[in-house]
Design a protein around this motif. Structure first.
Motif, short mmCIF file in Angstrom:
data_model
loop_
_atom_site.label_atom_id
_atom_site.label_comp_id
_atom_site.label_asym_id
_atom_site.label_seq_id
_atom_site.Cartn_x
_atom_site.Cartn_y
_atom_site.Cartn_z
N ARG A 58 3.39 0.21 -12.09
CA ARG A 58 1.94 0.43 -12.03
C ARG A 58 1.58 1.38 -10.89
NH1 ARG A 58 -2.58 -4.36 -11.62
NH2 ARG A 58 -4.35 -3.03 -11.95
N THR A 59 2.21 1.21 -9.75
CA THR A 59 1.97 2.09 -8.61
C THR A 59 2.41 3.51 -8.91
OG1 THR A 59 2.29 0.22 -7.12
CG2 THR A 59 2.42 2.40 -6.15
N MET B 96 0.84 -1.17 0.00
CA MET B 96 0.00 0.00 0.00
C MET B 96 0.89 1.24 0.00
SD MET B 96 -2.97 1.16 2.67
CE MET B 96 -2.02 0.94 4.12
N ALA B 97 0.61 2.15 -0.88
CA ALA B 97 1.37 3.40 -0.96
C ALA B 97 0.79 4.41 0.03
CB ALA B 97 1.31 3.95 -2.36
N THR C 272 4.76 8.43 0.36
CA THR C 272 5.29 7.80 -0.84
C THR C 272 4.71 8.44 -2.09
OG1 THR C 272 5.46 5.71 0.37
CG2 THR C 272 5.64 5.61 -2.02
N ILE C 273 3.42 8.69 -2.08
CA ILE C 273 2.77 9.32 -3.24
C ILE C 273 3.32 10.72 -3.45
CG2 ILE C 273 0.57 10.16 -4.15
CD1 ILE C 273 -0.73 7.78 -2.70
N LYS D 272 -0.05 5.09 -11.34
CA LYS D 272 -1.30 5.38 -10.64
C LYS D 272 -1.16 6.64 -9.79
CE LYS D 272 -3.48 1.84 -8.79
NZ LYS D 272 -3.94 0.84 -7.79
N ALA D 273 -0.02 6.81 -9.14
CA ALA D 273 0.20 7.98 -8.29
C ALA D 273 0.33 9.25 -9.11
CB ALA D 273 1.47 7.79 -7.45
N ILE E 124 9.42 0.30 -6.00
CA ILE E 124 7.99 0.02 -6.10
C ILE E 124 7.66 -0.26 -7.55
CG2 ILE E 124 7.22 1.27 -4.05
CD1 ILE E 124 6.73 3.66 -5.71
N SER E 125 6.48 -0.78 -7.82
CA SER E 125 6.13 -1.18 -9.18
C SER E 125 5.81 0.02 -10.07
CB SER E 125 4.93 -2.13 -9.16
OG SER E 125 3.77 -1.44 -8.79
N PHE F 217 -3.71 5.03 -1.42
CA PHE F 217 -4.31 3.86 -2.02
C PHE F 217 -4.66 2.87 -0.93
CE2 PHE F 217 -1.12 4.86 -5.53
CZ PHE F 217 -1.97 5.74 -6.12
#
Length: 64
Positions: free
Chosen positions: A33-34, A1-2, A6-7, A37-38, A30-31, A46
């Motif tokens: 995708r994450t 979970m971000a 982190t975001i 998304k951010a 981190i991935s 998230f």
């Protein structure tokens, strides 16, 4: 979970430092995708929540 921190770090690194997504992924571990998304999303955190919880001992009874 971000988390919110982190975001914020992802967005700051992308928009202010002008670093590419792949470099952010390598640095923060981190991935992609994450990271995407951010950057694209407007949410600040998230989360994943289950809709319903099944008890571990729950079984389906069959009619014999």
């Amino acid at each position: 979970m971000a988390t919110v921190e982190t975001i914020g770090r992802i967005r700051r690194t992308f928009w202010v430092d002008k670093k590419p997504i792949r470099q952010i992924v390598r640095e923060l571990r981190i991935s992609r995708r994450t990271v995407r998304k951010a950057i694209r999303g407007s949410t600040t955190e998230f989360r994943y929540e289950r809709r319903c919880s099944r008890s571990p001992g729950w079984t389906v009874s069959r009619a014999a």
